[in-house]
Every structure is written in C-alpha cells, then in structure tokens.
Design a protein around this motif. Structure first.
Motif, short mmCIF file in Angstrom:
data_model
loop_
_atom_site.label_atom_id
_atom_site.label_comp_id
_atom_site.label_asym_id
_atom_site.label_seq_id
_atom_site.Cartn_x
_atom_site.Cartn_y
_atom_site.Cartn_z
N TYR A 113 0.58 -9.36 13.96
CA TYR A 113 0.61 -9.11 12.51
C TYR A 113 -0.66 -8.36 12.12
CZ TYR A 113 4.52 -12.33 12.15
OH TYR A 113 5.75 -12.92 12.27
N ALA A 114 -0.49 -7.11 11.69
CA ALA A 114 -1.59 -6.33 11.14
C ALA A 114 -1.59 -6.56 9.64
CB ALA A 114 -1.42 -4.86 11.47
N ILE A 115 -2.70 -7.09 9.10
CA ILE A 115 -2.74 -7.44 7.68
C ILE A 115 -3.98 -6.86 7.01
CG2 ILE A 115 -1.40 -9.54 8.05
CD1 ILE A 115 -3.97 -11.17 7.83
N ASP A 116 -3.83 -6.43 5.77
CA ASP A 116 -4.99 -5.95 5.03
C ASP A 116 -5.62 -7.11 4.27
OD1 ASP A 116 -3.46 -6.38 2.76
OD2 ASP A 116 -3.42 -4.28 2.14
N ASP A 117 -6.65 -6.81 3.49
CA ASP A 117 -7.41 -7.88 2.84
C ASP A 117 -6.70 -8.51 1.66
OD1 ASP A 117 -9.31 -7.44 4.74
OD2 ASP A 117 -10.92 -6.86 3.37
N GLN A 118 -5.52 -8.02 1.31
CA GLN A 118 -4.72 -8.62 0.25
C GLN A 118 -3.53 -9.39 0.81
OE1 GLN A 118 -5.63 -8.55 -3.04
NE2 GLN A 118 -7.48 -7.58 -2.25
N THR A 119 -3.63 -9.72 2.10
CA THR A 119 -2.51 -10.36 2.79
C THR A 119 -2.98 -11.60 3.55
OG1 THR A 119 -1.43 -8.20 3.05
CG2 THR A 119 -0.69 -9.97 4.51
N ALA A 120 -2.11 -12.58 3.65
CA ALA A 120 -2.38 -13.78 4.44
C ALA A 120 -1.08 -14.24 5.09
CB ALA A 120 -2.94 -14.90 3.55
N ILE A 121 -1.21 -15.10 6.07
CA ILE A 121 -0.05 -15.67 6.76
C ILE A 121 -0.06 -17.17 6.57
CG2 ILE A 121 1.07 -16.01 8.99
CD1 ILE A 121 -0.03 -13.32 9.86
N LYS A 122 1.03 -17.68 6.04
CA LYS A 122 1.20 -19.12 5.80
C LYS A 122 2.10 -19.68 6.89
CE LYS A 122 3.35 -22.13 2.29
NZ LYS A 122 4.08 -22.09 0.99
N VAL A 123 1.62 -20.70 7.57
CA VAL A 123 2.39 -21.31 8.66
C VAL A 123 2.51 -22.81 8.40
CG1 VAL A 123 2.58 -21.67 11.14
CG2 VAL A 123 1.47 -19.60 10.28
N THR A 124 3.73 -23.29 8.41
CA THR A 124 4.00 -24.72 8.29
C THR A 124 5.05 -25.11 9.34
OG1 THR A 124 5.82 -24.49 6.70
CG2 THR A 124 3.57 -24.59 5.80
N ALA A 125 5.44 -26.36 9.32
CA ALA A 125 6.49 -26.81 10.24
C ALA A 125 7.81 -26.10 9.97
CB ALA A 125 6.66 -28.32 10.12
N ASP A 126 7.95 -25.53 8.79
CA ASP A 126 9.19 -24.83 8.43
C ASP A 126 9.20 -23.39 8.91
OD1 ASP A 126 10.25 -27.07 7.12
OD2 ASP A 126 9.21 -26.56 5.26
N GLY A 127 8.06 -22.88 9.36
CA GLY A 127 8.03 -21.51 9.85
C GLY A 127 6.86 -20.72 9.31
N LEU A 128 6.96 -19.40 9.45
CA LEU A 128 5.89 -18.46 9.08
C LEU A 128 6.32 -17.62 7.89
CD1 LEU A 128 3.84 -16.26 11.53
CD2 LEU A 128 4.98 -15.22 9.57
N GLU A 129 5.39 -17.41 6.96
CA GLU A 129 5.65 -16.58 5.78
C GLU A 129 4.45 -15.68 5.54
OE1 GLU A 129 6.52 -17.02 0.96
OE2 GLU A 129 6.25 -18.80 2.21
N VAL A 130 4.69 -14.40 5.34
CA VAL A 130 3.62 -13.46 4.99
C VAL A 130 3.48 -13.46 3.47
CG1 VAL A 130 2.83 -11.09 5.07
CG2 VAL A 130 4.06 -12.04 7.02
N ILE A 131 2.26 -13.71 3.01
CA ILE A 131 1.92 -13.70 1.58
C ILE A 131 1.10 -12.45 1.31
CG2 ILE A 131 0.89 -14.99 -0.32
CD1 ILE A 131 3.09 -16.55 1.11
N SER A 132 1.60 -11.54 0.48
CA SER A 132 0.89 -10.27 0.36
C SER A 132 1.05 -9.62 -1.01
CB SER A 132 1.38 -9.29 1.44
OG SER A 132 0.67 -8.07 1.37
N GLU A 133 -0.06 -9.07 -1.49
CA GLU A 133 -0.06 -8.14 -2.62
C GLU A 133 -0.59 -6.79 -2.13
OE1 GLU A 133 -1.93 -9.61 -6.16
OE2 GLU A 133 -0.88 -11.55 -6.08
N GLY A 134 -0.59 -6.62 -0.82
CA GLY A 134 -1.11 -5.40 -0.22
C GLY A 134 -0.16 -4.86 0.81
N HIS A 135 -0.70 -4.60 2.02
CA HIS A 135 0.09 -3.97 3.08
C HIS A 135 -0.05 -4.75 4.38
CE1 HIS A 135 0.65 -0.50 0.47
NE2 HIS A 135 -0.64 -0.54 0.20
#
Length: 220
Positions: free
Chosen positions: A193-215
């Motif tokens: 996952y290549a993420i910029d500074d407006q992006t994060a990755i949320k990981v829980t037991a339910d899976g992975l979600e990309v949280i982003s207001e960027g690229h």
C-alpha cells in the motif's frame, strides 16, 4: 486487534473519525502512551521528537487532546522492573508509535520485550503508527543506517501480511514517487500500500480499510 497505520499522523477529519471509532469513545476520554524511540536514529531526532509531542512538526499525533499522555521509551525498559511500566501499558487506550528508523525501532521493540507483549495487548488497545511506527508492524521496513546495529537486524515484526510505503509523492522524499514505489512493490511477494500523508490504513478483526482524503494505491 485494532490498528490505525498512518503516514503522517492524524492529518484529517476522516482519519480522526477512524481513531475515535477504534477507541470506542472520544479522544478526550482516552489515555495514550507515545513511543518516540524510532526517531533517535535519524539526524536531529531528539528535536523532532519534541516537535511531535508538542504538535509543531506538522499533523497532529500526540497533541489530540488526550485525557492523559505518557511517554514510553523502549531503550530504558530493559533496565527497569516491569511493575514500573507494564501496568501503564496494559491500561492505556492507545499506543502511539512514532516514526523514524524501522530497523532501530524493531530492534528495541524486541529488546524491550514489547514485541512479545503486543499480541495479547492488541486485543484490548488501539495501536496507532506514524510512518516507521506503521511499517514495523508489517512485513517490510527500512533503515537510514544511522546506528550501530548489525546489517542483518530485522526491520519489521511481520505481524501484518502486507507492506506500507508512506509519504507517497512527498516533496521531502523524492524516492517516494509513485513510479519508484511501484518498482519497489514489484520486488515484494506481498501486497503493498503506497499512501500519502492524508491516508491511513485501518485494520481490525473484520478486515482492512483504507481511510483517505488524499491519494493511495495498492500493488500486488
């Protein structure tokens, strides 16, 4: 397990909302511990650590209005009795792992015993990473080499089965252009996952979600 893996901290409303969701309560009612260790292995690290704590470096991380904020320095832990810091770690709501050198951070996570403690603790607390603090939990890490550790020292803990490449297309990191990160990702046998500074990755037991207001972009 609850992870919020950021490139530059809590840089926008979407990432902040994701953090609150993981905490299950407002930040003002939550406690946090900040681990600055990784920053010491880059030039000017001690000053950068102060700026992260004070919120004067850039995006918010420590300065979010926590109910309380403690400092957990991994290099000190091997010489301290566990009863001085283990209860504090087990009772915190969020563990904030700062950026810097992945290899140096990985080494001290293992030497301090934190790496062994994390799996059961992560069932109860939220792990919030910033740059190297995010990368160290995956299967890919980097180093600047400003330390005396053997070259073969591990750079990540391999807890999560993917790679993160933070600061995509950032002017401070020309080697992190989309084209260069795509080349790097092609050498890795795992999703990247290549993420910029407006992006994060949320990981829980339910899976992975990309949280982003960027690229961002996923390879592999």
């Amino acid at each position: 397990m609850k992870f919020l893996l950021t490139s530059a901290g809590i840089s926008n409303t979407s990432i902040r909302n994701a953090l609150v969701d993981l905490l299950g309560k407002p930040i003002a009612e939550s406690t946090a511990l900040f681990v600055p260790t990784a920053i010491y292995a880059i030039p000017g690290g001690t000053e950068l650590s102060r700026k992260v704590i004070c919120g004067s470096l850039g995006d918010s991380f420590c300065d979010l209005g926590w109910k309380s904020l403690g400092l957990l320095e991994l290099t000190a832990l091997p010489t301290l009795k566990p009863e001085l810091w283990l209860p504090m770690l087990r009772e915190t709501d969020a563990l904030l792992i700062g950026g810097g050198d992945c290899q140096y951070l990985c080494y001290w996570m293992k030497q301090s015993g934190l790496a062994d403690l994390l799996p059961p603790i992560l069932a109860k607390i939220v792990y919030v990473g910033l740059s190297a603090g995010s990368m160290v939990m995956t299967r890919y890490g980097t180093t600047y080499g400003n330390h005396a550790l053997p070259a073969e020292t591990g750079k990540s803990l391999n807890i999560l089965d993917f790679a993160i490449h933070p600061h995509m297309d950032h002017e401070w990191f020309p080697e992190n252009s989309m084209a260069e990160l795509e080349k790097l990702a092609a050498t890795l046998p795992i999703p990247s996952y290549a993420i910029d500074d407006q992006t994060a990755i949320k990981v829980t037991a339910d899976g992975l979600e990309v949280i982003s207001e960027g690229h961002w972009r996923v390879f592999g």
